[in-house]
Design an enzyme around this catalytic site. Structure first.
Site, PDB file in Angstrom:
ATOM      1  N   ASP A 124       0.929  -1.107  -0.203  1.00 49.37           N
ATOM      2  CA  ASP A 124       0.033  -0.105   0.058  1.00 49.37           C
ATOM      3  C   ASP A 124       0.842   1.170   0.087  1.00 49.37           C
ATOM      4  O   ASP A 124       1.552   1.625   1.029  1.00 49.37           O
ATOM      5  CB  ASP A 124      -0.975   0.082   1.159  1.00 49.37           C
ATOM      6  CG  ASP A 124      -1.615   1.191   1.398  1.00 49.37           C
ATOM      7  OD1 ASP A 124      -2.026   1.910   0.327  1.00 49.37           O
ATOM      8  OD2 ASP A 124      -1.978   1.598   2.456  1.00 49.37           O
ATOM      9  N   GLY A 135       1.733   4.839  -0.055  1.00 47.57           N
ATOM     10  CA  GLY A 135       1.102   6.099   0.020  1.00 47.57           C
ATOM     11  C   GLY A 135       1.940   7.285  -0.066  1.00 47.57           C
ATOM     12  O   GLY A 135       3.393   6.983  -0.221  1.00 47.57           O
ATOM     13  N   ASN A 136       1.592   8.635   0.256  1.00 47.77           N
ATOM     14  CA  ASN A 136       2.769   9.540  -0.215  1.00 47.77           C
ATOM     15  C   ASN A 136       3.696   9.618   0.941  1.00 47.77           C
ATOM     16  O   ASN A 136       4.977  10.263   0.450  1.00 47.77           O
ATOM     17  CB  ASN A 136       1.705  10.922  -0.071  1.00 47.77           C
ATOM     18  CG  ASN A 136       0.974  11.181  -1.371  1.00 47.77           C
ATOM     19  OD1 ASN A 136       1.567  11.403  -2.546  1.00 47.77           O
ATOM     20  ND2 ASN A 136      -0.371  10.931  -1.278  1.00 47.77           N
ATOM     21  N   THR A 137       3.478   9.313   2.037  1.00 47.08           N
ATOM     22  CA  THR A 137       4.632   9.344   3.327  1.00 47.08           C
ATOM     23  C   THR A 137       5.207   8.040   3.598  1.00 47.08           C
ATOM     24  O   THR A 137       6.219   7.832   3.677  1.00 47.08           O
ATOM     25  CB  THR A 137       4.013  10.156   4.527  1.00 47.08           C
ATOM     26  OG1 THR A 137       3.064  11.367   4.200  1.00 47.08           O
ATOM     27  CG2 THR A 137       4.775  10.264   5.547  1.00 47.08           C
ATOM     28  N   ASP A 178      -6.010   3.676  -3.241  1.00 45.18           N
ATOM     29  CA  ASP A 178      -6.069   3.008  -1.826  1.00 45.18           C
ATOM     30  C   ASP A 178      -7.740   3.259  -1.599  1.00 45.18           C
ATOM     31  O   ASP A 178      -8.358   2.148  -0.794  1.00 45.18           O
ATOM     32  CB  ASP A 178      -5.626   3.961  -0.788  1.00 45.18           C
ATOM     33  CG  ASP A 178      -5.850   5.568  -1.128  1.00 45.18           C
ATOM     34  OD1 ASP A 178      -6.302   5.768  -2.170  1.00 45.18           O
ATOM     35  OD2 ASP A 178      -5.452   6.319  -0.296  1.00 45.18           O
ATOM     36  N   THR A 190      -1.344  10.376   5.001  1.00 40.73           N
ATOM     37  CA  THR A 190      -0.942  11.862   4.630  1.00 40.73           C
ATOM     38  C   THR A 190      -2.308  12.596   4.499  1.00 40.73           C
ATOM     39  O   THR A 190      -2.192  13.883   4.942  1.00 40.73           O
ATOM     40  CB  THR A 190      -0.326  11.757   3.596  1.00 40.73           C
ATOM     41  OG1 THR A 190       0.773  10.801   3.533  1.00 40.73           O
ATOM     42  CG2 THR A 190       0.484  13.154   3.260  1.00 40.73           C
TER      43      THR A 190
END
Length: 263
Positions: free
Chosen positions: A6, A8-10, A109, A132
């Site tokens: 998964d 994610g941006n962070t 997501d 995020t």
């Protein structure tokens, strides 16, 4: 075994499934600078440290909201685990409906959460995903994504506060003992944690008031801060930190034509 990501941006959350059981999970910083070799060696090290032979990994699935991070991750899985990689996005032929104006712009997501919620709970669901950004995904029992809300994430808001003020110190995202802080650090933690909790409860209340069908939807919290905010959010019915990983497992089973083989 099935390796899922998964992205994610962070952070990138990694899961390793043995059939339906989540046998291992890790959180990595999402970075566009890592090469496929760096990622591959890191992943093999994590799997090995968990006492699992990397040869048991038979497939991989990725859901990513950072397109630039995906190619190196795909290459790492192919080269270091010798597996086929499934990338799940808005074009994937999943048994869900994206009932929004621009379905191809819906993040992976949110698509994966829609699939997971419809398959695991069998009823209308609001998924609150604390990443995020804090997203609120509105999902019907038969797998229709109705849309939702995107708000600044809890950490994102806190980091902006710390960055744009000269005298406010960075602090942990832990609720203080009292709401009325007597020290600067307590005041910040009260504002960030209790402010986030009340914002979540307020938005969930508004979503429920606008829900298009009879019956009250189940509220499921997921993401890295779900457990942290659980004691302070009255709207959460369930907390499932790895809902998106479960959705990737389900998506792989559907799109690959069969469940991942047991290790």
């Amino acid at each position: 075994m099935l390796l899922v990501f998964d992205v994610g941006n962070t952070e990138t959350t990694v899961g390793l499934f043995d059939a339906e059981r989540l046998a291992g999970h890790w959180r990595l910083t999402t970075s566009l600078d890592r090469t496929a070799d760096e990622i591959g060696l890191l992943l093999r090290g994590l799997v090995g440290n968990a006492g699992i032979d990397s040869a048991r990994v038979r497939a991989a699935a990725i859901g990513s909201v950072v397109p630039g991070a995906t190619p190196a991750l795909v290459e790492a899985c192919e080269r270091y685990f010798d597996v086929a990689v499934l990338v799940v996005d808005a074009t994937s032929p999943l048994p869900i409906t994206l009932d929004v104006d621009e379905p191809r712009t819906v993040g992976a997501d949110r698509i994966i959460n829609t699939l997971a919620a419809s398959r695991l709970y069998g009823r209308d669901v609001i998924v609150v995903d604390l990443g995020t950004a804090t997203t609120y995904d509105c999902i019907t029992a038969d797998g229709v994504f109705l849309g939702g809300i995107i708000a600044p994430g809890v950490r994102t808001s806190a980091e902006t506060l710390f960055r744009r003020t000269s005298k406010l110190p960075a602090t942990e995202l832990v609720a203080p003992e009292r709401v009325i802080g007597r020290r600067t650090e307590e005041c910040i933690r009260a504002g960030v944690v209790y402010g986030a909790a009340d914002a979540i409860d307020g938005l969930v209340r508004r979503i429920k008031a606008a829900w298009p069908t009879a019956g009250e939807p189940l509220v499921v919290a997921t993401g890295g801060l779900a457990e942290t905010l659980r004691p302070h959010c009255t709207s959460f019915d369930r907390v499932e930190p790895y809902l998106t990983l479960q959705g990737l497992r389900i998506a792989h089973g559907l799109l690959a034509g069969e469940a991942a083989p047991p290790g």
